[in-house]
Design an enzyme around this catalytic site. Structure first.
Site, PDB file in Angstrom:
ATOM      1  N   SER A 232       0.883  -1.313   0.011  1.00 55.07           N
ATOM      2  CA  SER A 232      -0.049   0.144   0.136  1.00 55.07           C
ATOM      3  C   SER A 232       0.866   1.418  -0.017  1.00 55.07           C
ATOM      4  O   SER A 232       0.374   2.279  -0.608  1.00 55.07           O
ATOM      5  CB  SER A 232      -1.052   0.189   1.205  1.00 55.07           C
ATOM      6  OG  SER A 232      -1.866   1.052   1.400  1.00 55.07           O
TER       7      SER A 232
ATOM      8  N   HIS B  22       0.763   3.986  -3.143  1.00 58.31           N
ATOM      9  CA  HIS B  22       0.545   5.317  -2.713  1.00 58.31           C
ATOM     10  C   HIS B  22       1.533   6.185  -2.969  1.00 58.31           C
ATOM     11  O   HIS B  22       1.642   7.478  -3.598  1.00 58.31           O
ATOM     12  CB  HIS B  22       0.095   5.536  -1.377  1.00 58.31           C
ATOM     13  CG  HIS B  22      -1.222   5.291  -0.953  1.00 58.31           C
ATOM     14  ND1 HIS B  22      -1.660   3.685  -0.931  1.00 58.31           N
ATOM     15  CD2 HIS B  22      -2.438   5.913  -0.857  1.00 58.31           C
ATOM     16  CE1 HIS B  22      -2.955   3.729  -0.618  1.00 58.31           C
ATOM     17  NE2 HIS B  22      -3.462   5.198  -0.263  1.00 58.31           N
TER      18      HIS B  22
END
Length: 539
Positions: free
Chosen positions: A447, A451
């Site tokens: 993640s 991002h």
């Protein structure tokens, strides 16, 4: 002390004739039975045996009713679980070593907790039915009106004219047609190449021919990955696309990669298991096409559908999404640009950095709320309504979270489902089902990297603020502020951390954005590209 029942038997003489006394006016009559706590004081001398028998009978009836209710409830829950598991499992992939009639009574360790789609509304749609919550929404609309009025007033005072300028909006969405044209080959490669690769693998044939088909399928997937990985980056860098146009490309790039992976991950294992038999039927092309547009990242051949399309609801959500974009432009133009435009030209000081972060907390949290409402609610609900997609749980009540672990699970349910299914659960399977901490760390790492890649793509420079916040602040907070932390104080702490985190991101990214423009590199080098320009740009 003598028991109550023994006293009754002794007083009545055990078996003597009982007196039939009609009930007095206004007194309830219970026949030969006695109601505990009722009129027993006047009749206990001749109604004891009936009272004892009636009490024993009612206890037996109570026990029987409870057993029946428990059995029926257990059967009902087993049936509901059975239907949920059968609805979740692809029809062409039977669970090995589990008979169909015992599917609900045996838990397959490899299944884990899997996504089940049901018809349900988005939480904000339900909350908007409450007048008090609609008032909060009206307050945000009033805030937008205040920004518009203040912009008009300032323009009238400074320029002597009434005109709304959308320079920031026009700049951000510059070259949008080029981004949309680039999207076409990205979508076509996702639509055609993974599906054709699966058809080659699912076709029953000799071992040599199947091996050749596997090779061709892998080549198709390599081409698909190359198109999605290289084409948007090349167009963004070559034509210097502005941020909003880059957003279109990078979000579609990540979305299509995640969708194609989910499609293959859900279908390929069943295809490989069925190689020894007759093979399996490949999913229909229409179901795959529907999956590419519907607002979920988990592939299923069928989804729950709504009966019709409410086009007024679609128009309302698109209008709200556009209003959020305008809102964000006003916030950036009024609260961020005047503060950070010339900050890189001033000497660095800790005081200025801290003040800039504190100043950026309010616009930062506004941007967070606008992104949530515009994308996770308005945009996804608009597409769900057009496609009659029934499961609208794109988020949960993340604002009530008292722990960061709960916040991460409820903020973006669409992405969380994908990470949970294909990173966390598959990680547990690869690690033997024991290393839950390692699997969770893998989720955070994936993640954080994605991002940071999105921010790098959109802004056009590498500044790992998001990566560091995810790994060194978000990760530890996930373990320290866990689900056992409850109470209002923990919710206040979570919101405080969100305010500060958004302030840090807005402040540092805005400083770097203007430093990149005020202090261009005289010569392009690797270290020049990965070193933040705001650390040395003070012209």
């Amino acid at each position: 002390m003598e028991p109550r029942a023994a006293q009754l038997r002794r007083r009545e003489g055990l078996g003597g004739e009982k007196e039939d006394r009609p009930s007095r006016e206004g007194e309830p009559h219970f026949g030969n039975a006695e109601c505990p706590g009722g009129v027993a004081g006047n009749n206990e001398t001749h109604r004891g045996p009936d009272l004892l028998q009636w009490t024993q009978h009612m206890q037996a009836v109570k026990t029987q009713l409870l057993e029946q209710a428990q059995g029926q409830l257990t059967e009902l829950l087993d049936q509901a679980m059975c239907e949920a598991i059968q609805a979740y499992l692809p029809q062409d992939r039977p669970v090995p070593s589990i008979p169909p009639d015992s599917l609900c009574k045996t838990q397959e360790p490899s299944l884990g907790k899997r996504k089940v789609f049901i018809n349900r509304k988005s939480l904000l749609d339900e909350l908007m039915e409450v007048q008090h919550f609609r008032t909060i929404y009206h307050m945000f609309v009033a805030g937008l009106c205040v920004f518009i009025v203040s912009t008009l007033a300032i323009d009238f005072i400074d320029e002597g004219r009434l005109m709304l300028e959308f320079d920031l909006l026009i700049f951000s969405f510059g070259q949008l047609p080029l981004a949309l044209v680039t999207w076409v080959p990205m979508f076509l490669s996702t639509l055609l190449l993974p599906y054709q690769a699966l058809r080659l693998w699912a076709r029953p044939q000799s071992r040599a021919a199947w091996t050749l088909g596997v090779g061709l399928g892998c080549m198709l997937l390599a081409g698909h990955t190359a198109v999605l990985s290289i084409l948007p980056i090349h167009v963004a860098v070559e034509y210097q696309l502005p941020p909003a146009s880059r957003c279109v490309l990078v979000f579609e790039q990540v979305r299509l990669l995640m969708k194609s992976y989910s499609f293959l991950r859900e279908i390929v294992p069943g295809t490989l298991r069925a190689r020894g038999g007759e093979g399996i039927r490949a999913p229909s092309f229409s179901s795959y096409l529907y999956f590419l547009f519907c607002p979920t990242l988990i592939y299923r051949e069928t989804y729950p559908r709504t009966p019709n399309v409410r086009w007024n609801y679609v128009a309302k959500n698109f209008a709200q999404a556009l209003g959020c974009v305008l809102y964000a432009c006003f916030i950036l133009g009024r609260l961020c640009v005047p503060v950070f435009a010339n900050m890189s030209r001033e000497p660095f000081s800790t005081r200025a950095l801290v003040l800039s972060i504190m100043h950026a907390t309010l616009p930062g949290i506004f941007m967070l709320l606008l992104i949530f409402f515009a994308f996770l609610h308005c945009w996804l609900n608009a597409f769900a309504e057009m496609l009659r997609f029934g499961d609208r749980m794109f988020y949960r009540d993340w604002w009530n979270s008292t722990s960061f672990s709960n916040y991460y699970r409820t903020w973006n349910v669409v992405v969380h489902d994908w990470l949970y299914s294909y990173v966390y659960q598959d990680g547990l399977w690869l690690l033997g089902g024991q290393a839950r901490g390692a699997a969770m760390l893998g989720v955070f790492l994936v993640s954080a990297v994605v991002h940071e890649y999105i921010f790098c793509f959109v802004l056009g420079f590498f500044y790992p603020v998001m990566l560091l916040l995810f790994l060194f602040i978000g990760g530890p907070l996930n373990f320290m502020m866990h689900d056992r932390r409850t109470g209002p104080a923990w919710n206040v702490l979570m919101w405080t951390m969100l305010f500060l985190g958004q302030g840090i991101q807005v402040s540092l990214y805005c400083q770097e954005w203007y430093a990149q423009r005020h202090c261009p590199l005289p010569q392009t080098t690797f270290w020049g590209l990965v070193t933040p320009r705001s650390w040395s740009c003070h012209t």
